[in-house]
Design an enzyme around this catalytic site. Structure first.
Site, PDB file in Angstrom:
ATOM      1  N   LYS A 169      31.298  40.586  31.758  1.00 29.60           N
ATOM      2  CA  LYS A 169      32.700  40.378  32.645  1.00 29.60           C
ATOM      3  C   LYS A 169      31.635  39.692  34.507  1.00 29.60           C
ATOM      4  CE  LYS A 169      35.806  39.479  35.869  1.00 29.60           C
ATOM      5  NZ  LYS A 169      37.238  40.800  37.037  1.00 29.60           N
TER       6      LYS A 169
ATOM      7  N   GLY B 145      45.090  37.854  41.669  1.00 31.04           N
ATOM      8  CA  GLY B 145      46.365  37.310  42.402  1.00 31.04           C
ATOM      9  C   GLY B 145      47.177  37.269  42.416  1.00 31.04           C
TER      10      GLY B 145
ATOM     11  N   ASN C 134      44.627  43.906  37.538  1.00 26.83           N
ATOM     12  CA  ASN C 134      44.607  45.376  38.054  1.00 26.83           C
ATOM     13  C   ASN C 134      45.967  45.587  38.764  1.00 26.83           C
ATOM     14  OD1 ASN C 134      41.778  47.153  39.007  1.00 26.83           O
ATOM     15  ND2 ASN C 134      43.485  47.937  37.291  1.00 26.83           N
TER      16      ASN C 134
END
Length: 270
Positions: free
Chosen positions: A112, A200, A221
């Site tokens: 990522k 978000g 997370n």
């Protein structure tokens, strides 16, 4: 993912495909901010996630032999480890971090990419992200890329060869939910690679909305780790992803300005 949902996905072929990899769960989960490694492992298990992202610059996965190793509670033979470049503010640092991760994980090339613009907002630096993505793809990496919710940038990253585009819903760790549904929808409708909302999400309804918009998955997370009861929130998020995906596939009823009787009057005896 629950057993019933896993069986349904397998039966219908509704799997999340990222590059050449396939997953039954569409919830991707991070490993930071938990109280300890034990809680991390239990939260990951409760979430049903198969893809677990790890901040290489902040987490020990073997580079520090004398420290607790995250892989002891999130073993690579059970989960797909997704190294990320959190904390990188330049393409150079991000590329170096991905190469380190590949060495530590025996040639694992799914990463990522995250190149931040500044410490206050943690918004992505798109210029540096484009540079890093190009270098990593040329170096044989499969790149899942964190980006803004700009549809033009999302399409460009896809055309470069990123295997998944990951637009933010709101600033990292904010818990504000999806702030621009129209941009996310525009990205989804024009994508040929998985679109995974990243950053978000604050609660289960945020995850459901992302899935109802047609996103292929959600990575989170803080929403779980910062909850009063992280394990319970992990379970809630698993169910929210499943419900949102099923609602998207079912196709919602059209919105109307006025009431529409659920029981027709035809044949009614007065």
């Amino acid at each position: 993912m629950s057993t019933a949902a896993t069986e349904l996905n397998a039966d219908t072929g509704d799997l999340l495909q990222v590059g050449n990899r396939r997953f039954t769960s569409r919830l991707l989960i991070g490993t930071g901010k938990y109280r300890d490694l034990e809680e991390t492992g239990r939260a990951v298990e409760a979430s049903g996630a198969e893809v677990v992202t790890v901040a290489i610059r902040r987490t020990n996965i073997g580079q520090n032999p004398d420290e607790p190793n995250l892989l002891d509670v999130v073993p690579p033979d059970r989960y797909t480890i997704l190294p990320n470049t959190a904390g990188c503010y330049s393409a150079k640092d991000a590329v170096r971090t991905c190469r380190l991760a590949r060495e530590l994980l025996d040639g694992h090339n799914l990463v990522k990419l995250e190149v931040l613009g500044d410490e206050k907002t943690l918004f992505p630096d798109i210029t540096e992200t484009l540079v890093a993505a190009e270098q990593l793809i040329a170096d044989g990496f499969e790149v899942m890329v964190y980006t803004s919710d700009d549809p033009l940038i999302a399409k460009r990253l896809e055309e470069m060869g990123c295997v998944s585009v990951m637009p933010l819903a709101a600033p990292i760790g904010s818990g504000l939910g999806i702030q621009n549904r129209y941009n996310i929808l525009e990205i989804v409708e024009n994508a040929a690679v998985p679109i995974i909302v990243d950053a978000g999400v604050g609660t289960a309804s945020d995850a459901t909305i992302a899935m109802e918009l047609g996103c292929d998955g959600v990575l989170m997370n803080t929403a779980i780790a910062a909850a009063r009861e992280p394990l319970l929130m992990a379970s809630a998020m698993r169910k929210a992803i499943e419900a949102g995906r099923e609602a998207y596939r079912a196709g919602r009823m059209p919105r109307r300005r006025y009431a529409s009787a659920s029981s027709p009057l035809d044949g009614t005896i007065f």
